[in-house]
Scaffold this active site. Sequence first.
Site, short mmCIF file in Angstrom:
data_model
loop_
_atom_site.label_atom_id
_atom_site.label_comp_id
_atom_site.label_asym_id
_atom_site.label_seq_id
_atom_site.Cartn_x
_atom_site.Cartn_y
_atom_site.Cartn_z
N LYS A 108 0.71 -1.16 0.15
CA LYS A 108 -0.01 -0.05 0.10
C LYS A 108 0.87 1.06 0.04
CE LYS A 108 -3.65 0.00 2.21
NZ LYS A 108 -4.78 0.26 1.18
N ARG A 113 5.45 5.44 1.25
CA ARG A 113 5.49 6.84 1.46
C ARG A 113 6.29 7.00 2.64
NH1 ARG A 113 1.35 10.02 -2.10
NH2 ARG A 113 0.42 8.22 -3.28
N GLU A 134 6.37 -10.16 3.78
CA GLU A 134 7.78 -9.44 4.50
C GLU A 134 7.36 -8.01 4.35
OE1 GLU A 134 11.82 -7.54 3.96
OE2 GLU A 134 10.63 -8.29 2.07
N TYR A 166 -0.77 -25.00 -8.95
CA TYR A 166 -0.03 -25.19 -7.66
C TYR A 166 -0.38 -26.20 -6.83
CZ TYR A 166 3.16 -23.36 -3.99
OH TYR A 166 4.13 -23.31 -2.88
#
Length: 186
Positions: A108, A113, A134, A166
């Site tokens: 996000k 920022r 992470e 998968y």
Amino acid sequence: MILPDHRIRRRAVDYDMIAPFVDGQVRDGVISYGLSSFGYDMRIADEFRVFTPNIYNSVVDPKQIDERAMVEYQTDDHILIPPNSYVLGRSVEYFRMPDDLLAVVLGKSTYARSGIIVNVTPLEPGWEGHVTIEVGNATPLPAKVYANEGIAQVLFLQGEAPEISYADKSGKYQHQRGITLPRMDA
């Protein structure tokens, strides 16, 4: 094609693709999470593994991670990531990826920022589990990450189902619950 909100909702509700599923954006006083126009903002849970360098582990080796360097931590509110370090967390949501969808996860902008980097690998067709996340602190100061709030946006890309999903190949991270450290195939 990237899935819009109404198609994500249908997959989440009818096929349990995201559980728990939040239909719409929760924004008041929190870092936003829930269904957005072209994605789903997932949350980070309240449990973490904090990277703590020690005398036993002078090298971070993804083939043989030293679990003594990853201290378990649980919180009701937030975690402080040490400067130039990282933590592992997991999503609140459990994902069940259909065979015709691939998800790409992006951090996000609120965290980006602030010098906080979120890294997640793609969610492959047929994979299911909690997402291990992470969170890196690229700043020289401690960085705060809020538990049970938005951490990353999941974008769902639809295509033709692959020959081998998968799940079909019994991937090593299939059905993961909680925070999962790196694994090598046996």
